[in-house]
Each structure stands twice: as C-alpha cells, then as structure tokens.
Scaffold this motif. Structure first.
Motif, short mmCIF file in Angstrom:
data_model
loop_
_atom_site.label_atom_id
_atom_site.label_comp_id
_atom_site.label_asym_id
_atom_site.label_seq_id
_atom_site.Cartn_x
_atom_site.Cartn_y
_atom_site.Cartn_z
N LEU A 36 -39.53 16.63 -20.44
CA LEU A 36 -39.60 18.02 -19.97
C LEU A 36 -39.61 18.98 -21.16
O LEU A 36 -40.37 19.95 -21.21
CB LEU A 36 -38.40 18.29 -19.07
N LEU A 37 -38.75 18.68 -22.14
CA LEU A 37 -38.66 19.52 -23.33
C LEU A 37 -39.96 19.47 -24.13
O LEU A 37 -40.41 20.50 -24.66
CB LEU A 37 -37.49 19.06 -24.21
N MET A 38 -40.55 18.29 -24.19
CA MET A 38 -41.82 18.17 -24.92
C MET A 38 -42.90 19.03 -24.27
O MET A 38 -43.64 19.75 -24.95
CB MET A 38 -42.27 16.70 -24.96
N TRP A 39 -42.96 19.02 -22.93
CA TRP A 39 -43.96 19.85 -22.24
C TRP A 39 -43.67 21.33 -22.44
O TRP A 39 -44.59 22.14 -22.59
CB TRP A 39 -44.02 19.50 -20.75
N LEU A 40 -42.40 21.70 -22.45
CA LEU A 40 -42.02 23.09 -22.69
C LEU A 40 -42.45 23.50 -24.11
O LEU A 40 -42.99 24.59 -24.33
CB LEU A 40 -40.51 23.26 -22.53
N PHE A 41 -42.22 22.60 -25.05
CA PHE A 41 -42.62 22.84 -26.45
C PHE A 41 -44.14 23.02 -26.54
O PHE A 41 -44.63 23.94 -27.21
CB PHE A 41 -42.14 21.68 -27.32
N LEU A 42 -44.87 22.14 -25.85
CA LEU A 42 -46.34 22.23 -25.91
C LEU A 42 -46.83 23.53 -25.26
O LEU A 42 -47.80 24.13 -25.72
CB LEU A 42 -46.97 21.01 -25.24
N GLY A 43 -46.13 23.96 -24.21
CA GLY A 43 -46.47 25.25 -23.59
C GLY A 43 -46.31 26.38 -24.59
O GLY A 43 -47.16 27.29 -24.69
N SER A 44 -45.22 26.34 -25.36
CA SER A 44 -44.99 27.39 -26.37
C SER A 44 -46.01 27.30 -27.50
O SER A 44 -46.42 28.30 -28.08
CB SER A 44 -43.57 27.30 -26.93
N GLU A 45 -46.44 26.08 -27.79
CA GLU A 45 -47.46 25.90 -28.83
C GLU A 45 -48.81 26.51 -28.41
O GLU A 45 -49.59 26.93 -29.25
CB GLU A 45 -47.63 24.40 -29.13
N CYS A 46 -49.06 26.52 -27.09
CA CYS A 46 -50.28 27.18 -26.59
C CYS A 46 -50.28 28.64 -27.03
O CYS A 46 -51.31 29.18 -27.45
CB CYS A 46 -50.33 27.12 -25.07
N LEU A 47 -49.12 29.29 -26.89
CA LEU A 47 -49.00 30.70 -27.29
C LEU A 47 -49.23 30.85 -28.79
O LEU A 47 -49.90 31.78 -29.24
CB LEU A 47 -47.61 31.23 -26.92
#
Lengths: 213, 114
Positions: free
Chosen positions: A22-33
């Motif tokens: 879950l944290l990895m997906w959250l991190f990847l979401g922030s990386e999109c920004l």
C-alpha cells in the motif's frame, strides 16, 4: 507463520492489505506528481530559451537556423531497452511466485543489466549534448531537460541498486517464494520508472514542434 | 466489510484473494506476449515520427500509442487489473493530480504541448 502470510498476502492489517505494498503505491502516486511537475516545467520553458542549443529545429529572431539536438534513433533504442527490462522484471516475479529461484535470479540480473545499459546510453547522450554546448546552465531548455531526465536517470540507478541487492540476497538464500513480495515491490518501482520514460519519450523526444523564436 | 473487500468483490473471509490476487496474475507466456506488443507499438511510434504527418495527427497518434503502452504496463505488469482497487486508488489519485497540475500550469503560464 504460513508461507502466504510471510509473503505478505494475508496480514491482519486494518485494510486487509499488506502495508508495504500500500505504501509503495502511495509513493508511486506521489512520484506521479513529481514527474508531472518536471514534465510541465520542461514544456513551459522549452521554447523560452534565447540562445541555443535547442531541442528541435529552430530559427532564431536573427534568422539563424539551429538544427535540433535530439537523436531519435538512439533514444528509441534506449526506450526499447527500458521497455524490455520491464518484461524481464515481471518474468522474475512470475518465476519466484512459482518457486523458481534460479529463474528469478536470471531475470533479475537481466533487468539490472538492461537498466545499466539504459543509464550508459543516457550518460552518452548527456556527454554528446554537452559537447554541443548544452549544460544545466546554458539555457532554459538545458536546465529543464537535464533536471527531468537526470532525476529519471537517478531513479533508474536506484532501481538497479535495488535489483542487484535482491540478486545478491537471493544468492545468499535470503530470497525465496515466501519473500516474493520483495520482488513484487521492486518490480512496481521498476515498472513505474519505465512508464515515466514512456511519457518522456513521447512528450519530450517525439513531439517536437519546429520553433521560431 | 474491510477496505480490502472494497476491491474486486472477493468472498468475505478469503483473505488471500482479498489481499493480493496473486493467483490471478498472468503467466510468463502472457507477459512475453505483452512485451512483444509493447515492442511493436514502440516501433510503430518511431515509424510514425518519420512519416511526415501533420503535427496534429502526429501528436494524436503518439499520445494514443503512449497511453496504450502506459496502460498495458500499469494493468498487466503492475497488476492493477488484478489487484485490489485500493492500490489503484492510490495511484490514480496521484496521476489525476499530476494531470491537473500539468494542465493548469500549461494553460495559465502559456506553455504548450505542440
């Protein structure tokens, strides 16, 4: 602890999901920004440079024609290499999920080598651009281009280090089917780096308007 | 109902299905087939670049092919097609915000894609 639990697929968390994933997906979401902002900055400043070199064929106000810097055939090969590294990465995950540790090692190592090949290509491209007079401070194109692709290259480098670490751990017997989630998380990061390059390759390299400044 | 069950509607109590959907992940052959499709699309993108199409048509084709490649990697290689929707939500939230920033920045400050 069962093998499934060890793999992180049935942990008793409030979500019922593995927190690391879950944290990895959250991190990847922030990386999109992060990368979205860098790409937007590049597009904003691409045609604001007052002096060359320029990304695409450009005619400046004094009537001088400047040929574009980008070498599309070379970058296409780089993009292909990174795309194929995503295939080898997912094959490494498929192998370890079937309990095939040897297969995982081979595909992990292949992925790391393809990543290194991509980074080498980027280093070559940066050197060539530098010889053409483009640097981080030469003009707005140089600044935004090197910051964007440099950060992407740094992400690839970190990915290669992660992959090589997993490869060494597997040789030490620390990675087996029960730890497949570690490979999956590394894979998520690696595939993200690949999709960022899919966007960069199209938006930065292939879509090049002829500039008239 | 746990957040995990918000996912694919897997039966309650079946935590393995809820959490990972690992057993539904494609096999090596399907991954290889997707890899071939991605390689072909990349080749088509580069070929189109040299066809000398008008800028508008070129951009539409390139963005379309790029979106297909992006989606294939995210859905199959990153397993969002098979995994819990909560993972998708995390990623889509960041992606939509990034597109919003991208659009606002380009439309207000005067940047352009083509």
């Amino acid at each position: 602890m069962s093998a499934t639990a060890a793999a992180g697929h049935s942990l008793e968390t409030s979500t019922g999901l593995d927190n690391r994933k879950l944290l990895m997906w959250l991190f990847l979401g922030s990386e999109c920004l992060f990368f979205g902002s860098l790409i937007a900055a590049y597009l904003l400043y691409r045609d604001k440079s007052v002096s060359g070199p320029f990304p695409s064929d450009t005619t400046t106000a004094d009537g001088v024609f400047h040929p574009g810097l980008f070498d599309i055939p070379f970058t296409s090969v780089s993009a292909f290499v990174l795309l194929m590294s995503s295939v080898s990465m997912v094959l490494a995950l498929a192998a370890i999920q079937r309990g095939n540790v040897r297969g995982m090692r081979i595909w992990l190592f292949t992925t790391a080598m393809l990543g290194l090949l991509f980074i080498s290509g980027q280093a070559f491209e940066f050197t060539e651009f530098n010889h053409e007079g483009l640097s981080l401070s030469s003009n707005l194109f140089g600044t935004t281009f090197f910051v964007l692709t440099g950060f992407h290259g740094a992400h690839v480098t970190i990915g290669v280090l992660i992959l090589l670490s997993l490869f060494v751990w597997s040789l030490q017997g620390k990675i087996g089917q029960a730890q497949s989630l570690n490979i999956e998380l590394a894979g998520l990061y690696w595939h993200f780096v690949d999709i960022v390059w899919i966007v960069i390759f199209t938006v930065i390299y292939l879509i090049q308007p002829e500039l008239k400044l | 109902m746990t957040l995990a069950q918000y996912g694919k509607g897997a039966p309650a109590g079946d935590e393995h299905h809820d959490a990972g959907h690992q057993d539904k992940h494609p096999g090596a052959l399907e991954y290889a087939q997707i890899g071939v499709i991605l390689a072909i699309i990349t080749a088509i993108e580069v070929a189109i670049y040299y066809l000398g199409l008008s800028q508008t048509v070129l951009v539409l084709f390139l963005l379309g092919f790029s979106a297909i490649k992006f989606s294939m990697v995210v859905l199959w290689f990153m397993h969002l097609k098979f995994d819990n929707r909560l993972f998708s939500s995390m990623f889509v939230l960041g992606f939509v915000l990034a597109i919003a920033i991208f659009t606002i920045a380009l439309s207000t400050v005067g940047g352009k894609l083509v």
